[in-house]
Design an enzyme around this catalytic site. Sequence first.
Site, PDB file in Angstrom:
ATOM      1  N   SER A 169       0.850  -1.186   0.000  1.00 31.87           N
ATOM      2  CA  SER A 169       0.000   0.000   0.000  1.00 31.87           C
ATOM      3  C   SER A 169       0.889   1.239   0.000  1.00 31.87           C
ATOM      4  O   SER A 169       1.746   1.361  -0.874  1.00 31.87           O
ATOM      5  CB  SER A 169      -0.952  -0.034   1.204  1.00 31.87           C
ATOM      6  OG  SER A 169      -1.914   1.002   1.106  1.00 31.87           O
ATOM      7  N   THR A 170       0.756   2.138   0.966  1.00 31.36           N
ATOM      8  CA  THR A 170       1.549   3.362   0.976  1.00 31.36           C
ATOM      9  C   THR A 170       3.040   3.042   0.962  1.00 31.36           C
ATOM     10  O   THR A 170       3.529   2.285   1.789  1.00 31.36           O
ATOM     11  CB  THR A 170       1.226   4.203   2.228  1.00 31.36           C
ATOM     12  OG1 THR A 170      -0.178   4.437   2.274  1.00 31.36           O
ATOM     13  CG2 THR A 170       1.965   5.533   2.187  1.00 31.36           C
ATOM     14  N   HIS A 196      -2.507  -1.038  -3.523  1.00 27.34           N
ATOM     15  CA  HIS A 196      -3.681  -0.192  -3.323  1.00 27.34           C
ATOM     16  C   HIS A 196      -3.511   1.109  -4.113  1.00 27.34           C
ATOM     17  O   HIS A 196      -2.743   1.979  -3.729  1.00 27.34           O
ATOM     18  CB  HIS A 196      -3.870   0.133  -1.840  1.00 27.34           C
ATOM     19  CG  HIS A 196      -4.090  -1.074  -0.990  1.00 27.34           C
ATOM     20  ND1 HIS A 196      -3.801  -1.116   0.355  1.00 27.34           N
ATOM     21  CD2 HIS A 196      -4.591  -2.297  -1.301  1.00 27.34           C
ATOM     22  CE1 HIS A 196      -4.105  -2.308   0.842  1.00 27.34           C
ATOM     23  NE2 HIS A 196      -4.586  -3.044  -0.148  1.00 27.34           N
ATOM     24  N   MET A 286      -0.284   0.850   5.346  1.00 29.57           N
ATOM     25  CA  MET A 286      -1.046   1.029   6.565  1.00 29.57           C
ATOM     26  C   MET A 286      -2.160  -0.008   6.648  1.00 29.57           C
ATOM     27  O   MET A 286      -2.715  -0.413   5.625  1.00 29.57           O
ATOM     28  CB  MET A 286      -1.649   2.437   6.611  1.00 29.57           C
ATOM     29  CG  MET A 286      -2.332   2.786   7.920  1.00 29.57           C
ATOM     30  SD  MET A 286      -2.874   4.512   7.970  1.00 29.57           S
ATOM     31  CE  MET A 286      -4.164   4.496   6.721  1.00 29.57           C
ATOM     32  N   ASP A 289      -4.323  -5.354   5.790  1.00 29.79           N
ATOM     33  CA  ASP A 289      -4.548  -6.149   4.587  1.00 29.79           C
ATOM     34  C   ASP A 289      -3.331  -7.039   4.326  1.00 29.79           C
ATOM     35  O   ASP A 289      -2.188  -6.569   4.342  1.00 29.79           O
ATOM     36  CB  ASP A 289      -4.786  -5.230   3.390  1.00 29.79           C
ATOM     37  CG  ASP A 289      -5.340  -5.968   2.175  1.00 29.79           C
ATOM     38  OD1 ASP A 289      -5.922  -7.054   2.364  1.00 29.79           O
ATOM     39  OD2 ASP A 289      -5.188  -5.453   1.050  1.00 29.79           O
TER      40      ASP A 289
END
Length: 346
Positions: A169-170, A196, A286, A289
């Site tokens: 993600s991030t 993401h 973050m 997941d």
Amino acid sequence: MVTVLIVDDSAFARLSITRQLKADSEIEIIGYAVNGLEALEKVKELKPDVVTLDVEMPRMDGLEALSRIMSENPTPVVMLSSLTDKGTEITVRALEMGAIDFFLKASKATNAGFYGLDNNLNSKIKLAAAIGGARLRMAAQTMDGHAHREKPLRQVSITPRNTVVIGSSTGGPGALYKIIPELPADIPAAVLLVQHMPPGFTKSLANRLNELSNIQVKEAEHGDVLRPGLALLAPGNYHMEVNKHNKIAVTQKPAVRGLRPSVDITMLSASLVYGHSTVGVVLTGMGTDGTEGAASIKAAGGKIAVQDEATSVIYGMPRSVVESGYADKVLPLSKIACEIMEMCLK
């Protein structure tokens, strides 16, 4: 208090961003710049915690300004992006060069304000501000070390020996730029990537990774067949699953904890089909997941590697897997590609 420098040549955009940020008592706007050269001066003078940076500006554009900021005064940067083809490509390059995240703008306004402005802008800025200098330097990565890789001759479509599922993600795009180009063309595995990102950006990310890598990388389409040396990236706003026929299904099943695509969904489907031949990798991001997906892979006899805290931009997803007891290896980013190969060859 998080201090922010807003860089945009559009007065309307500056006003719209200001309105959103001023609604948050934990954020303070300490300055504005209307081009890249002014941004460099203001970053040096004001030392903001975070910079919001537009791409298309006079005198010095956003990408050049980003490169200079990261080399001269490393500061977390959140890019202002559009959903045009050009906008997504430039944003992907910015993430490659060290931008922490991006938020969306649209080409026109509505009565509600700056239409399309990501309503998570404030949280993105706070996350960016929390990133320490060491992690920021780790995330900062220029294009200088990348060269176009010639792809090998097309491989015969056969069932892969292993299937590797990588979730992020991030900070994930920067991590993927470190991992995927290091995988050899003859890797005995198919690779599934879940990052993401909104629709449009995933295609640009896949195209850029394909330019840099020995293996082939593409945005997944319904019916794609898994094969060794091919990496398929889940399209934005779609879950990606694999079925018993070794084919991909992209669906718009309900979001999982607000996420679509979901790392958990892809990992679960892979573990059900490939069992102990599944390798899971959880990178920076973050939330949680990937934890349920890691559990399913471990239950099937597969292996799990996660990125360590020191090299993660956000140590959320990896931490959750580690604390749940599912990680076989916790590694710095630089060692993950080698570990993937070792897990596939065991």
